[in-house]
Design an enzyme around this catalytic site. Structure first.
Site, PDB file in Angstrom:
ATOM      1  N   ARG A 152      47.286  33.216  36.525  1.00 19.65           N
ATOM      2  CA  ARG A 152      46.926  33.931  35.309  1.00 19.65           C
ATOM      3  C   ARG A 152      47.773  33.395  34.161  1.00 19.65           C
ATOM      4  O   ARG A 152      48.932  33.022  34.347  1.00 19.65           O
ATOM      5  CB  ARG A 152      47.151  35.443  35.451  1.00 19.65           C
ATOM      6  CG  ARG A 152      46.110  36.154  36.304  1.00 19.65           C
ATOM      7  CD  ARG A 152      44.749  36.179  35.624  1.00 19.65           C
ATOM      8  NE  ARG A 152      43.784  37.000  36.329  1.00 19.65           N
ATOM      9  CZ  ARG A 152      42.948  36.568  37.260  1.00 19.65           C
ATOM     10  NH1 ARG A 152      42.997  35.284  37.625  1.00 19.65           N
ATOM     11  NH2 ARG A 152      42.076  37.386  37.824  1.00 19.65           N
TER      12      ARG A 152
ATOM     13  N   GLU B 116      41.843  33.732  26.764  1.00 23.74           N
ATOM     14  CA  GLU B 116      40.860  32.711  27.163  1.00 23.74           C
ATOM     15  C   GLU B 116      39.557  32.935  26.408  1.00 23.74           C
ATOM     16  O   GLU B 116      38.972  34.010  26.537  1.00 23.74           O
ATOM     17  CB  GLU B 116      40.605  32.769  28.673  1.00 23.74           C
ATOM     18  CG  GLU B 116      41.806  32.377  29.491  1.00 23.74           C
ATOM     19  CD  GLU B 116      41.635  32.603  30.988  1.00 23.74           C
ATOM     20  OE1 GLU B 116      42.511  32.190  31.762  1.00 23.74           O
ATOM     21  OE2 GLU B 116      40.610  33.207  31.386  1.00 23.74           O
TER      22      GLU B 116
ATOM     23  N   HIS C 120      39.314  28.220  33.025  1.00 28.47           N
ATOM     24  CA  HIS C 120      39.319  29.196  34.128  1.00 28.47           C
ATOM     25  C   HIS C 120      38.077  29.018  35.010  1.00 28.47           C
ATOM     26  O   HIS C 120      37.270  29.936  35.178  1.00 28.47           O
ATOM     27  CB  HIS C 120      39.380  30.624  33.581  1.00 28.47           C
ATOM     28  CG  HIS C 120      39.955  31.596  34.579  1.00 28.47           C
ATOM     29  ND1 HIS C 120      40.603  32.753  34.216  1.00 28.47           N
ATOM     30  CD2 HIS C 120      39.986  31.584  35.945  1.00 28.47           C
ATOM     31  CE1 HIS C 120      40.998  33.416  35.293  1.00 28.47           C
ATOM     32  NE2 HIS C 120      40.636  32.721  36.355  1.00 28.47           N
TER      33      HIS C 120
END
Length: 376
Positions: free
Chosen positions: A292, A321, A340
């Site tokens: 993370r 993000e 991601h």
């Protein structure tokens, strides 16, 4: 026998009737077949409608864009009548009381108290992925709703991503690609030199299921594997990947050529890697993060990369993000960032969605949940 005109007429009528019957029977049969097929189709449609009406209702964020891809939505529709979040917002009185399950993808829809209060029949929040840092599990449980996630099925794809980032950064693959496709390139520079991966030392912080899979891949490159974890793995687990336990994380940071972060985001792991930790790493070391974004102090990382405290960083996660387009990380030549996508393979996504369905169905049937997340 006298053949009269009347007899001829009667014979003609009989012949005509016989011809009509011969012609009519096949047509009648065809028509009867069509009617039978029509009745069968109607019954099938009625049966399908009954089956659809009997399916439980589930809330999703959307189909496409930030939601479920079209090719996996069919898995959900086999078992649920799905309601996109926008439809719920437009007609909460129609859909709200019906929804019994909520499927989260990319942490959406946001599970807020206002949303939960609008779903009186909700029994389970089903998260797509392992990380549940975006969920207030104690609060969700307090309103009588269970929480599940999808561990295990994401491990291989995420571990592959970690090694992919590591290799791409170490061997300057992106820089090489840019040179190879640049229309101005007329010769190949010999200054594009990376660092050796085979035989190097990889330190893994967070030796859960994903961390162990990363170690397996590192072993394939003859890497020396160090790891730091809240608890030590079994001797069998360590021997399977040739890993050495570092009780003190500082020792791992000092010795590793590649530091890979594979921890869950918790209050303890937030900001785990900051100025002090980065200063302990080798100046030739690379930081790889597939956990993370908040696990790393990004301001500290920017400074470490700018000053040469570490060689490079390869990140599949950031905070937020995506990053703001003027964020300094985006302008550094020694940073590789992907959006991601650690679990984004067709195989893994379908496995995740199937596991989500199994978790939800178990909750609705009152059965033990295969992957329930409980407050710690």
């Amino acid at each position: 026998m006298i053949i009269t005109a009347e007899l001829i007429y009667r014979m003609q009528c009989v012949c005509f009737a016989q011809c009509v019957r011969r012609l009519w029977r096949p047509a009648q049969a065809r028509q009867l077949l069509k009617v039978t097929e029509l009745h069968r189709s109607v019954r099938q449609l009625q049966h399908t409608k009954v089956m659809e009406d009997n399916k439980p209702w589930a809330l999703i964020s959307e189909v496409g864009d930030e939601g479920f891809t079209e090719d996996v939505t069919d898995i959900l529709r086999r078992h649920f009548q799905i309601v996109p979040h926008k439809d719920l917002l437009q007609n909460p009185l129609l859909y709200g009381p019906k929804i019994q399950a909520m499927f989260l993808w990319n942490a959406l829809p946001l599970v807020e108290p206002s949303l939960l209060s609008s779903l009186p029949s909700l029994k389970v929040v089903v998260n797509g992925g392992v990380g549940i840092d975006h969920l207030d599990v104690p609060y969700i449980n307090s309103v009588g709703v269970k929480v599940t996630n999808t561990p295990g099925v994401v491990s291989n794809a995420t571990a592959d991503m970690a090694l992919g980032l590591l290799l791409a950064s170490a061997r300057t693959i992106l820089e090489g690609h840019r040179i190879a496709v640049d229309p101005k390139t007329t010769r190949i520079p010999q200054t594009l030199i990376g660092v050796e991966v085979s035989g190097s030392t990889m330190g893994i912080i967070g030796m859960g299921h994903i961390g162990h899979k990363i170690a397996q891949r590192g072993k394939g490159f003859d890497m020396k594997i160090l790891y730091h974890n809240r608890s030590r793995r079994s001797v069998e687990d360590e021997q399977a990947v040739g890993a050495t336990y570092c009780k003190n994380m500082d020792d791992l940071l000092r010795e590793s050529d590649f530091v890979v972060l594979a921890v869950n985001l918790t209050p303890e792991s937030r900001g785990l890697i900051s100025h002090r930790e980065l200063s302990l790493m080798k100046p030739t070391a690379t930081l790889v993060n597939i956990s993370r974004g908040l696990v790393v102090d990004q301001d500290a990382l920017v400074k470490a990369l700018q000053t040469g405290t570490i060689r490079a960083a390869a990140l599949d996660v950031t905070h937020p993000e995506p990053l703001p387009r003027d964020h300094p990380l985006l302008g550094l030549p020694n940073v590789l960032i992907t959006p991601h996508i650690g679990t984004n393979t067709y195989t893994t996504i379908r496995k995740m969605v199937q596991m989500m369905v199994e978790n939800a169905l178990a909750a609705l049937k009152g059965q033990p949940l295969p992957n329930e997340v409980k407050p710690k």
